[in-house]
Scaffold this active site. Structure first.
Site, short mmCIF file in Angstrom:
data_model
loop_
_atom_site.label_atom_id
_atom_site.label_comp_id
_atom_site.label_asym_id
_atom_site.label_seq_id
_atom_site.Cartn_x
_atom_site.Cartn_y
_atom_site.Cartn_z
NE ARG A 18 4.19 -6.67 -9.50
CZ ARG A 18 4.57 -6.36 -8.28
NH1 ARG A 18 3.92 -6.90 -7.25
NH2 ARG A 18 5.55 -5.52 -8.06
CE1 TYR B 274 4.88 -1.50 2.61
CE2 TYR B 274 4.24 -2.59 4.65
CZ TYR B 274 3.93 -2.17 3.37
OH TYR B 274 2.68 -2.40 2.85
CE LYS C 246 2.27 0.96 1.99
NZ LYS C 246 1.68 1.55 0.76
CB ILE D 237 -4.39 -8.58 1.46
CG1 ILE D 237 -5.05 -7.57 2.43
CG2 ILE D 237 -5.27 -8.82 0.23
CD1 ILE D 237 -6.41 -7.98 2.93
#
Length: 278
Positions: free
Chosen positions: A20, A183, A187, A216
């Site tokens: 997905r 997070y 990253k 996004i």
């Protein structure tokens, strides 16, 4: 670069986290360019999380029908070393090798998975009070999955002296942030691991680069935060939210001969939201 040609005919790509979201669009785009593609999800039904498909197998069949390229569905927990070996083994058994590895599996998703509030974001999602189980889940989902996949795939590329590895990082990894700090930390580590791996594989002519997406509009993105409707436009502009295809086109670039002299780099794809030097 012309995306209308099947410039990757005869190449094999493995795109993790492609049941997905951004990963699925990357997989479909590489298939449209002629590559044989393995799509991956944690489970056979990962695609159901945000109603993108009934199953991983359905995703593979749909992309095959749309592009005419050969597809393979593989599933497994990429934070587990043995599962990684099995997934990669299934791809090699079907296609013989892996030319392009795209590590897209990840996300700001805690221990409860995507079924939790805000698309599975840890609650709370700060640097101090976030539950330890969520810290481990976020770091393993984003960083350990990337490292384990690279460890498993890189040796065959080193032996052939050819191959491309593209890791999906985030612009969240280049700023200090109160919300989503773990997070961002994971990253940031993905970005630096990319530089280190790129330095190691340079002498083998294997390029390793990372893409750091900004905002996004994937299905999970749209349900996991407040949305600025003024940035939701018919076409992508430098001030709108980006589209998954904006990331897929940069993956195409990093897989193509146009990037032959580029490695160990992290490219922000964020419409210019961040403009400072790395």
């Amino acid at each position: 670069m012309s995306s209308a040609t099947r410039c990757f005919e005869g190449k094999v790509a493995l795109v993790t986290g492609s049941s997905r979201g951004i990963g699925r669009v990357i997989a479909a785009h590489l298939a449209s360019l002629g590559a044989s593609v393995a799509v991956h999800g944690t489970t056979p039904h990962s695609a159901r999380a945000f109603n993108e498909a009934e199953s991983l197998e359905a995703v593979a069949k749909e992309i095959a029908a749309q592009t005419g390229s050969e597809m393979l569905a593989v599933h497994g927990d990429l934070t587990d070393e043995q599962s990684v070996k099995r997934v990669v083994g299934e791809v090699r058994a079907r296609f013989g090798r892996i030319d392009f590895l795209v590590n897209c599996a990840g996300g700001d998703i805690g221990a409860q998975g995507t079924s939790g509030p805000e698309g599975g974001k840890p609650q709370p999602n700060d640097c101090v009070y976030i539950p330890v189980a969520d810290i481990r889940a976020v770091i393993e989902r984003n960083l350990m999955s990337c490292i384990l996949m690279c460890r498993e795939v890189a040796p065959e590329m080193m032996e052939r002296r050819s191959g491309r590895i593209i890791n999906i990082s985030s612009i969240g990894g280049s700023i200090g942030r109160e919300n989503g700090g773990i997070y961002g930390t994971a990253k940031a580590a993905v970005s630096h691991y990319t530089r280190c791996l790129g330095a190691q594989l340079r002498k083998y002519n294997v390029a390793v680069n990372a893409i750091a997406p900004g905002a996004i509009m994937s299905p999970r993105f749209m349900v996991s935060r407040p949305i600025d409707e003024s940035r939701v436009t018919e076409e992508t502009t430098l001030e709108s939210y980006g589209r998954p295809m904006d990331i897929a086109k940069v993956v195409e670039f990093f897989c193509s001969p146009l990037s032959d002299y580029i490695t160990a780099q992290v490219l922000r794809v964020d419409g210019g939201a961040q403009t400072w030097a790395v």
